[in-house]
Write an enzyme that holds these catalytic residues in place. Structure first.
Site, PDB file in Angstrom:
ATOM      1  N   HIS B 153     -19.934   2.736 -19.887  1.00 44.33           N
ATOM      2  CA  HIS B 153     -21.034   3.388 -19.182  1.00 44.33           C
ATOM      3  C   HIS B 153     -21.124   2.772 -17.778  1.00 44.33           C
ATOM      4  O   HIS B 153     -20.767   1.614 -17.589  1.00 44.33           O
ATOM      5  CB  HIS B 153     -22.302   3.074 -19.984  1.00 44.33           C
ATOM      6  CG  HIS B 153     -23.548   3.766 -19.546  1.00 44.33           C
ATOM      7  ND1 HIS B 153     -24.306   3.320 -18.493  1.00 44.33           N
ATOM      8  CD2 HIS B 153     -24.195   4.854 -20.040  1.00 44.33           C
ATOM      9  CE1 HIS B 153     -25.371   4.108 -18.359  1.00 44.33           C
ATOM     10  NE2 HIS B 153     -25.320   5.045 -19.280  1.00 44.33           N
ATOM     11  N   ASP B 231     -21.519  -4.211 -25.133  1.00 47.13           N
ATOM     12  CA  ASP B 231     -22.568  -3.229 -24.866  1.00 47.13           C
ATOM     13  C   ASP B 231     -22.854  -2.492 -26.174  1.00 47.13           C
ATOM     14  O   ASP B 231     -22.079  -1.648 -26.600  1.00 47.13           O
ATOM     15  CB  ASP B 231     -22.091  -2.256 -23.777  1.00 47.13           C
ATOM     16  CG  ASP B 231     -23.103  -1.149 -23.519  1.00 47.13           C
ATOM     17  OD1 ASP B 231     -24.119  -1.075 -24.244  1.00 47.13           O
ATOM     18  OD2 ASP B 231     -22.866  -0.351 -22.591  1.00 47.13           O
ATOM     19  N   GLN B 234     -25.383   1.990 -27.761  1.00 52.50           N
ATOM     20  CA  GLN B 234     -25.236   3.063 -28.742  1.00 52.50           C
ATOM     21  C   GLN B 234     -25.107   2.498 -30.157  1.00 52.50           C
ATOM     22  O   GLN B 234     -25.766   2.949 -31.079  1.00 52.50           O
ATOM     23  CB  GLN B 234     -23.989   3.914 -28.426  1.00 52.50           C
ATOM     24  CG  GLN B 234     -24.072   4.707 -27.127  1.00 52.50           C
ATOM     25  CD  GLN B 234     -25.182   5.740 -27.144  1.00 52.50           C
ATOM     26  OE1 GLN B 234     -25.531   6.290 -28.181  1.00 52.50           O
ATOM     27  NE2 GLN B 234     -25.755   6.015 -25.981  1.00 52.50           N
ATOM     28  N   LYS B 257     -33.252   3.246 -27.413  1.00 45.37           N
ATOM     29  CA  LYS B 257     -32.219   3.947 -28.183  1.00 45.37           C
ATOM     30  C   LYS B 257     -32.261   3.573 -29.665  1.00 45.37           C
ATOM     31  O   LYS B 257     -31.551   4.144 -30.476  1.00 45.37           O
ATOM     32  CB  LYS B 257     -30.837   3.654 -27.612  1.00 45.37           C
ATOM     33  CG  LYS B 257     -30.677   4.241 -26.203  1.00 45.37           C
ATOM     34  CD  LYS B 257     -29.242   4.324 -25.785  1.00 45.37           C
ATOM     35  CE  LYS B 257     -29.080   4.266 -24.292  1.00 45.37           C
ATOM     36  NZ  LYS B 257     -28.878   5.583 -23.684  1.00 45.37           N
ATOM     37  N   CYS B 394     -22.981   9.343 -17.425  1.00 49.17           N
ATOM     38  CA  CYS B 394     -22.829   8.021 -16.797  1.00 49.17           C
ATOM     39  C   CYS B 394     -21.506   7.370 -17.180  1.00 49.17           C
ATOM     40  O   CYS B 394     -21.438   6.144 -17.360  1.00 49.17           O
ATOM     41  CB  CYS B 394     -23.974   7.088 -17.146  1.00 49.17           C
ATOM     42  SG  CYS B 394     -25.570   7.674 -16.620  1.00 49.17           S
TER      43      CYS B 394
HETATM   44  C1  PLP Z   1     -23.099   2.754 -23.912  1.00 49.30           C
HETATM   45  C2  PLP Z   1     -24.290   2.650 -23.014  1.00 49.30           C
HETATM   46  N1  PLP Z   1     -24.437   1.577 -22.236  1.00 49.30           N
HETATM   47  C3  PLP Z   1     -25.491   1.425 -21.433  1.00 49.30           C
HETATM   48  C4  PLP Z   1     -26.484   2.370 -21.359  1.00 49.30           C
HETATM   49  C5  PLP Z   1     -27.614   2.152 -20.408  1.00 49.30           C
HETATM   50  O1  PLP Z   1     -28.812   1.980 -21.066  1.00 49.30           O
HETATM   51  P1  PLP Z   1     -30.156   1.889 -20.239  1.00 49.30           P
HETATM   52  O2  PLP Z   1     -30.219   3.120 -19.396  1.00 49.30           O
HETATM   53  O3  PLP Z   1     -31.223   1.842 -21.280  1.00 49.30           O
HETATM   54  O4  PLP Z   1     -30.101   0.657 -19.413  1.00 49.30           O
HETATM   55  C6  PLP Z   1     -26.381   3.508 -22.160  1.00 49.30           C
HETATM   56  C7  PLP Z   1     -27.425   4.554 -22.145  1.00 49.30           C
HETATM   57  O5  PLP Z   1     -27.403   5.518 -21.426  1.00 49.30           O
HETATM   58  C8  PLP Z   1     -25.257   3.652 -22.992  1.00 49.30           C
HETATM   59  O6  PLP Z   1     -25.095   4.747 -23.759  1.00 49.30           O
END
Ligand code: PLP
Lengths: 165, 437
Positions: B153, B231, B234, B257, B394
């Site tokens: 992401h 990370d 998900q 999430k 993203c």
């Molecule tokens: C795999 C992954 N990493 C990071 C994020 C970023 O999360 P946040 O927007 O809550 O910081 C997301 C969510 O969009 C995600 O799906």
């Protein structure tokens, strides 16, 4: 007294909800109105332009939609137009619909077009989420003309937020 | 039993009990099917009408919905214990501090960490990754390498690109195959030939739903002297996290999430690493002493929690974790597997629709439709109350790798049903007929 007030605000809340509901319903029919879909399926003036005076590409980075616009300019008028692009129905139909207006238009007039003019041309309610899709054509036009005049490109902010305020 | 205390004791003698460990013995039985109608009653958003029908929410990968009991717990906290944490001697401050620290311990259990000091509260996943990039990252030197996978992401990419600009480190990309499997040969080669200091890897792709082989990747990184930041934004919503079994050095996720509120995220870090890292933001709470000449940082975790934290959201996150503890991971995973299999099967019947990823993917299924832009598709069905996300999610490098500018994504949560999927498929079919060139 407080109870009454609560009941009133409760009712009001639901009236507002109901109101929103109906705008949602009309929006669904309208944004993808017949003319938008027709232009998206059969875009006008699409294709490369030989002997173009200027060619310029813009991207809506939010969704990757692109439009490349070519114009022939003679005696201060746009005399021919061709464009190519990739993207959603709104962005591509927008360029198609605008292109109809541009042939024969004085450059000065094209430069003075505002986002409200594009919304009027599209004739459908464009929500916040689709504003940039709808205005990709205008943004590309502005920067194509600026490029022809040797001026630096204007930003999306200029096209979407500032102009027409 | 699920027995989170919803009402705070009025008595000042008793400390607040937000956190109640789930009673393990009740879950020993073989996985039972989830009681979906009971679960769905707990989510007010599922009963919101759009165009005259309740929404079909298939966008939990962007943000999951939150059960009403979590809002109630947050509200109870606001009513009965609202005050700042670690900053007062009065009763409310004590209640708030106790609840906040109890929440930290709930999160510790949730990720399987050894010490609650290894849990740092942040705003979200993004801030947690930036925290590591600005602290551990500061200990890197020009020429050191950070490995980032193509699955990542943007929030797991850009902080390292920024670090490269600040410190002259090198960012290298671990490639993937068409199905989103990490190229282990490339990975091993980087580890052998570069001075790799950190590996940034997602536990579950937010586009393809694939899960890299973390255990072996982490082992290999450690052998090469690198640390691994996982990370789990998900993953944490779809599988049990166990940082000790995984042996990861850092792990991050977002509250919103995992059925919690927005505004809170978590960084897990191994104690030794966190202790050796410089602080992140400067301000109140993160110091031990401040003089006109300078400051000394507080111990972990306060060292990394400058300023008033998102207290109510932290309480909400703990409440969400406790709420989901009433279901076993086995039954949750079996349910979601069924939903995704149903989705893949149903979507595959739509002409011109291409599914991405493989059948064993978790959490979501992404797809493209010939001649129909995903934004148009999700806009049309969105106005009919079907909530799906479209775009690059993203993850632009991954989309570039897959050769598609944008995709539509159907993602599932604990509250979804096969009827949701059927309604969605029906609407997609109609929308495709409307939009197709
Ligand atoms: C795999 C992954 N990493 C990071 C994020 C970023 O999360 P946040 O927007 O809550 O910081 C997301 C969510 O969009 C995600 O799906």
């Amino acid at each position: 007294m407080e109870r009454l007030w609560r009941a009133v605000s409760f009712l009001w809340y639901f009236l507002c909800l109901a109101d929103k509901e109906s705008t949602y319903n009309t929006a669904i029919v309208d944004l993808y109105a017949e003319n938008i879909l027709a232009h998206s399926k059969n875009p006008h003036h699409r294709g490369a332009l030989v002997d173009a005076t200027v060619t310029h590409e813009e991207i809506n980075h939010a969704c990757g939609d692109t439009v490349t616009l070519s114009l022939t300019i003679a005696d201060g008028n746009i005399t021919a137009i061709g464009w190519e692009g990739n993207g959603c129905a709104i962005s591509q139909a927008g360029m198609s619909i605008l292109s109809e207006e541009l042939v024969g238009m004085p450059v000065d007039k094209a430069l003075s077009l505002r986002k409200e003019d594009i919304f009027a041309l599209l004739g459908v309610p464009v929500g916040t989420r689709r504003t940039k899709c709808a205005l990709l054509c205008l943004h590309t036009l502005k920067n194509t003309l600026r490029s022809a005049a040797g001026k630096p490109a204007q930003s999306w902010l200029d096209t979407v937020e500032i102009e027409g305020e | 039993m699920h027995n989170v205390c919803r009402t705070l004791p009025e008595s000042t003698e008793r400390s607040i009990q937000f956190v109640v460990e789930a009673d393990e013995s009740t879950y020993d039985d073989a996985p039972m099917a989830l009681d979906l109608s009971a679960i769905r009653r707990e989510f007010a958003t599922l009963h919101t009408n759009v165009s005259g029908a309740p929404v079909v929410y298939l966008d939990s990968a962007a943000t999951a919905l939150t059960p009403d009991s979590v809002w109630e717990d947050m509200r109870a906290f606001e009513k009965n214990a609202r005050s700042n944490v670690h900053r007062g001697m009065h009763v409310l401050a004590e209640r708030a501090t106790d609840a906040y620290e109890a929440a930290r311990d709930t999160v510790r259990t949730f990720v399987g960490a050894k010490h609650s000091q290894e849990i740092i509260f942040t705003k979200n996943t993004t801030e947690a990754i930036n925290l590591v990039a600005h602290t551990f990252g500061e200990t890197l030197e020009a020429g050191d390498t950070v490995l980032v996978s193509e699955l990542e992401h943007h929030s797991a990419i850009v902080p390292w690109q920024q670090l490269a600009e600040r410190k002259g480190i090198v960012v290298e990309w671990i490639g993937t195959d068409d199905n989103g499997n990490v190229r282990m040969d490339e990975y091993e080669q980087f580890l052998e030939t570069r001075r790799v200091r950190l590996v940034m890897i997602t536990a579950q792709s937010n586009v393809l739903g694939s899960r890299p082989p973390l255990k072996s990747m982490i082992q290999k990184a450690h052998t090469a002297g690198a640390v691994v930041l996982v990370d789990a934004a998900q993953f944490a919503a779809h599988h049990q996290v166990d940082v000790q079994a995984m042996d990861c050095d850092f792990l991050v996720f977002s509250g919103h999430k995992v059925y919690g509120p927005t505004g809170v995220g978590v960084l897990f870090g191994k104690r030794k690493l966190l202790e050796d890292m410089p602080p992140f933001l400067g301000g109140g709470s993160m110091i031990r002493t401040v003089t006109k000449e300078g400051f000394t940082p507080a111990d972990i975790p306060q060292k990394f929690e400058a300023g008033t934290p998102p207290i109510t959201q932290v309480i909400g996150l703990a409440s969400a974790i406790n709420w989901q503890a009433q279901f076993s991971w086995e039954e949750r995973e079996a349910h979601e597997r069924e939903l995704l299999a149903h989705a893949r099967k149903g979507l595959a019947t739509i002409e011109g629709l291409t599914l991405l990823g493989t059948a064993d993917a978790s959490g979501c299924v992404s797809f493209t439709v010939d001649g129909v832009h995903p934004h148009d598709l999700t806009d049309v069905i969105g106005k009919q109350g079907i909530c799906l996300r479209a775009g690059h999610h993203c993850a632009q490098p991954l989309h570039a790798r897959l050769g598609v500018p944008a995709t539509a994504r159907l993602s599932v949560g604990i509250y979804n049903t096969t009827e949701d999927i059927d309604r969605c498929r029906e609407r997609i079919t109609n929308a495709v007929n409307l939009l197709r060139k």
